[in-house]
Design an enzyme around this catalytic site. Structure first.
Site, PDB file in Angstrom:
ATOM      1  N   CYS A   2      16.638  31.967  -8.727  1.00 19.75           N
ATOM      2  CA  CYS A   2      17.440  32.545  -9.806  1.00 19.75           C
ATOM      3  C   CYS A   2      16.554  33.380 -10.736  1.00 19.75           C
ATOM      4  CB  CYS A   2      18.146  31.516 -10.671  1.00 19.75           C
ATOM      5  SG  CYS A   2      19.041  30.275  -9.742  1.00 19.75           S
ATOM      6  N   ARG A  27      15.673  37.799  -6.887  1.00 16.29           N
ATOM      7  CA  ARG A  27      15.456  36.361  -7.017  1.00 16.29           C
ATOM      8  C   ARG A  27      16.672  35.545  -6.616  1.00 16.29           C
ATOM      9  NH1 ARG A  27      11.037  35.061  -9.993  1.00 16.29           N
ATOM     10  NH2 ARG A  27      11.895  33.015 -10.425  1.00 16.29           N
ATOM     11  N   TRP A  75      20.753  31.928  -7.269  1.00 18.44           N
ATOM     12  CA  TRP A  75      20.568  31.593  -5.857  1.00 18.44           C
ATOM     13  C   TRP A  75      20.852  30.104  -5.782  1.00 18.44           C
ATOM     14  CZ3 TRP A  75      17.216  28.636  -2.711  1.00 18.44           C
ATOM     15  CH2 TRP A  75      17.174  29.011  -1.364  1.00 18.44           C
ATOM     16  N   ASN A  99      16.564  28.531 -14.481  1.00 17.23           N
ATOM     17  CA  ASN A  99      15.993  28.769 -13.154  1.00 17.23           C
ATOM     18  C   ASN A  99      15.145  27.544 -12.829  1.00 17.23           C
ATOM     19  OD1 ASN A  99      13.053  30.623 -12.206  1.00 17.23           O
ATOM     20  ND2 ASN A  99      14.567  29.714 -10.886  1.00 17.23           N
ATOM     21  N   GLY A 100      15.427  26.913 -11.682  1.00 20.39           N
ATOM     22  CA  GLY A 100      14.644  25.738 -11.310  1.00 20.39           C
ATOM     23  C   GLY A 100      15.549  24.645 -10.766  1.00 20.39           C
ATOM     24  N   GLU A 484       4.416  38.674  12.168  1.00 17.20           N
ATOM     25  CA  GLU A 484       4.948  39.389  11.008  1.00 17.20           C
ATOM     26  C   GLU A 484       6.003  40.423  11.438  1.00 17.20           C
ATOM     27  OE1 GLU A 484       5.082  38.976   8.026  1.00 17.20           O
ATOM     28  OE2 GLU A 484       5.474  40.903   7.093  1.00 17.20           O
ATOM     29  N   LYS A 488       9.845  40.280  10.093  1.00 18.10           N
ATOM     30  CA  LYS A 488      10.500  41.398   9.400  1.00 18.10           C
ATOM     31  C   LYS A 488      11.847  41.681  10.042  1.00 18.10           C
ATOM     32  CE  LYS A 488       8.923  41.693   6.390  1.00 18.10           C
ATOM     33  NZ  LYS A 488       7.803  40.974   5.893  1.00 18.10           N
ATOM     34  N   GLU A 491      14.383  38.861   9.289  1.00 19.85           N
ATOM     35  CA  GLU A 491      14.778  38.799   7.881  1.00 19.85           C
ATOM     36  C   GLU A 491      15.854  39.807   7.530  1.00 19.85           C
ATOM     37  OE1 GLU A 491      11.176  37.649   4.911  1.00 19.85           O
ATOM     38  OE2 GLU A 491      10.848  39.468   6.059  1.00 19.85           O
ATOM     39  N   HIS A 507       3.345  30.667  29.196  1.00 20.83           N
ATOM     40  CA  HIS A 507       3.670  29.253  29.032  1.00 20.83           C
ATOM     41  C   HIS A 507       5.098  29.049  28.533  1.00 20.83           C
ATOM     42  CE1 HIS A 507      -0.447  28.325  29.918  1.00 20.83           C
ATOM     43  NE2 HIS A 507      -0.855  29.105  28.944  1.00 20.83           N
ATOM     44  N   LYS A 606      13.392  36.497  -2.892  1.00 26.65           N
ATOM     45  CA  LYS A 606      12.002  36.951  -2.833  1.00 26.65           C
ATOM     46  C   LYS A 606      11.024  35.879  -3.296  1.00 26.65           C
ATOM     47  CE  LYS A 606       9.061  40.776  -3.188  1.00 26.65           C
ATOM     48  NZ  LYS A 606       8.861  40.764  -1.733  1.00 26.65           N
TER      49      LYS A 606
END
Ligand code: G6P
Length: 611
Positions: A2, A27, A75, A99-100, A484, A488, A491, A507, A606
């Site tokens: 948030c 956020r 969020w 926020n938290g 990475e 990307k 995401e 394998h 983020k």
């Protein structure tokens, strides 16, 4: 997660709060809301589910006038996204944004219900509003009421609180979640992060855990929870507001991809000692003695930062001969792993606020390890708790999918390894000199790769936009880049993608390959080249669509690939900094063709300040 924001001044607060929230939307973005002190009418709130534009329409229908207010973008952690769960939460004369996560929320809820409080939402936040309201009802000032309520909370919070009884102030406080306050001319601000305030002020104070601040128009008073006054001078932040705008690009992510040469220049500035063929170590904040005595390096990080950290293992072992491990911070914390004196923990984090990384680094520090932070956000929590900080200077990164912060992390990690190797006499001046020279040219080389590959990559993305699975293969330093590249794509385009160490393909993942699966092979001319080329051929023999990222002029790679993306020849240590660029562009274009929300992909945020 948030984002929170607050304003007290003489201008209408709603547009400033909305603008701040827009800059904090990375956020979280499943609902948003404002509370404003409306002269003569007390506190009024507007809330809306979904993106900020829904709140904007709610405000167009029913505007909020007043020059003192707080805002929130959410969020969800406790309670699904809905209007009733959206912040601000109200209890009597109190309105609050948070926020938290409040960990003892179940017990608090029971207690408050027992005292007859009517709790409207499923959130932990509303409970804090009720706790404050009960204190205010006993005749306490807002500031004291906030202190009283905070004493009952366990968990993480950054809060901003309004009271109808004290319309001329905002009280804010923090513990484990970020909060910055800003000082203007006759106006004061607060926000979760710097970019929200950049258009209004550059003079900011970072609150520490356990601090409360009272914001009035012309002053900000900070104190500890026990009431002791805190004197802290503001810091001048030199990020310009334009750095947090899209500057003509369709998305922040694309802008940030193309900003990488500039971000790299800023990150390298003042750190390359070309004359001495070394790295200037003063900013690293460790002594030469620290470098010589370190027994082991432990890199801790999450997400994209973890991929950057993985390259640290290759560099630090190869250049400085120090045993190195890389840990996912979320797996390290609470495990009671073996770490302690003589260990150097490097916590890598763009935001400097990721809770798992913060807690893991704190645990290691408590056991006697020295902590070095590699972070982008100045003054954030991880740098603050660390013994030393080596900042990346990428500027604000707004796109949820990290790009410029990743490459600047790669550069900082490499510079650190060179610095360490020189001090330990494991790296010759010649070799260090060659790396320093290549780093000095890097911003230009990156620019060439971005402009040279953009169109080809966009075409490939269009061709493979409907692929349901994509494999990324790489060895050595290219392995973290394969991870990475896959991350990307997952995401932002929601395509299933896997990154694999190329040698591991036989394998298992080789079973996935058929003519519908694009396989992106990283085959720069490095010490693994021959084996990587064999893996590429193995994929091709199973009819994969092979896209190779290879060194310019590599005819063998061209022969075995359906498509070839070329990057310039650089020392092996720098190849990740180039090969990742077309992978970022590929993910971007696939997502853009699919029409997904590139900058704010579903379910992600983020800065992850939850467990
Ligand atoms: C989130 C972000 C990622 C980031 C990760 C770690 O998942 O979406 O882009 O890599 O957090 O964040 P940090 O700020 O610690 O680098």
């Amino acid at each position: 997660m948030c984002g929170i924001v607050g304003y007290i001044g003489s201008q209408p607060s709603a547009p400033i709060l909305l603008d701040g929230l827009r800059r904090l939307e990375y956020r979280g973005y499943d609902s948003a809301g404002l509370a404003v002190q409306v002269p003569g009418a007390g506190i009024e709130i507007r809330r809306a589910v979904g993106k900020l534009r829904n709140l904007e329409s709610a405000l167009r229908e029913r505007p909020l006038d007043g020059s003192v207010g707080i805002g929130h973008t959410r969020w969800a952690t406790h309670g699904r996204p809905s209007e009733v769960n959206a912040h601000p939460h109200v209890a009597g004369p109190i309105a609050l944004v948070h926020n938290g996560i409040i960990e003892n929320h179940l017990e608090l809820r029971r207690r408050l219900e027992g005292r007859g409080c009517a709790i409207a939402s499923d959130t932990d936040t509303e409970l804090v509003a009720h706790l404050i309201q009960l204190e205010v009802a006993q005749g306490k000032s807002l500031e004291d009421a906030v202190r009283g309520a905070l004493a009952e909370l366990q968990g993480a919070y950054a809060i901003a609180v309004l009271s109808e009884k004290e319309p001329e102030r905002i009280v804010v406080a923090k513990h484990s979640s970020p909060l910055v306050v800003g000082l203007g001319e006759g106006e004061s601000f607060c926000a979760s992060d710097i970019p929200a305030l950049l258009p209004y002020t550059r003079d900011m104070i970072f609150l520490e855990d356990g601090e409360v601040a009272v914001l009035e128009r012309d002053r900000i008073r900070i104190s500890k929870l026990d009431g002791t006054a805190v004197e802290r001078a503001p810091r001048r932040i030199d990020w310009s507001p334009v750095m947090a705008e899209k500057a003509g690009y369709k998305h922040f992510m694309l802008k940030e991809i193309f900003e990488q040469p500039r971000a790299m220049e800023d990150t390298l500035r003042g750190r390359l000692d070309r004359e001495a063929r070394d790295i200037h170590g003063h900013e690293i904040g460790l002594s030469d003695d620290d470098a010589r005595t370190v027994r082991r390096v432990v890199l801790l990080a999450c997400g994209t930062s973890h991929h950057a950290a993985m390259t640290g293992r290759y560099h630090i072992e190869a250049l400085a001969r120090v045993p190195t491990v890389v840990e996912l911070a979320s797996e390290f914390r609470g495990r009671d792993g073996v770490v302690g004196e003589g260990d150097l923990v490097i916590a890598v984090s763009q935001s400097g606020e990721t809770l798992d990384t913060l807690v893991a680094a704190k645990e290691a520090k408590a056991k006697g390890a020295k902590v070095l932070a590699i972070a982008n956000v100045i003054g954030s929590a991880i740098p603050r708790m660390s013994d030393a900080v080596f900042y990346t200077h990428a500027g604000p990164e707004i796109g949820v999918a990290s790009t410029k912060c990743f490459t600047t992390q790669l550069a900082n990690i490499l510079m650190f390894a060179i610095w360490l190797g020189r001090r330990r006499d494991t790296l010759s001046a010649d070799r260090a000199g060659a790396l320093v020279e290549a780093l000095a040219r890097l911003p230009h080389t990156m620019q060439d790769v971005l402009t040279g590959t953009r169109q080809l990559v966009a075409n490939l993305a269009r061709r493979y936009v409907d692929a349901r699975d994509v494999l990324y293969l790489g060895r050595g330093l290219s392995f973290p880049i394969a991870l990475e590249g896959a991350l990307k794509l997952k995401e932002i385009s929601y395509v299933h993608a896997e990154g694999y160490a190329a040698g591991e393909m036989k394998h298992g993942p080789i079973a996935l390959i058929d003519s519908h699966v694009p396989v992106i092979c990283l085959v720069p001319r490095d010490s693994h080249y021959d084996r990587s080329l064999s893996n590429l051929q193995e994929a091709k023999a199973r009819e994969a669509r092979v896209i190779s990222v290879a060194t310019e002029g590599d005819e063998a790679a061209r022969t075995f690939s359906d498509d070839l993306i070329e990057v310039p020849d650089v020392p092996e240590e720098l190849t990740p900094l180039l090969t990742v660029l077309p992978l970022q562009l590929y993910a971007y274009y696939v997502a853009d063709y699919k029409g997904t929300d590139v900058d704010q992909p579903r379910n992600l945020a983020k800065t992850v300040t939850v467990e």
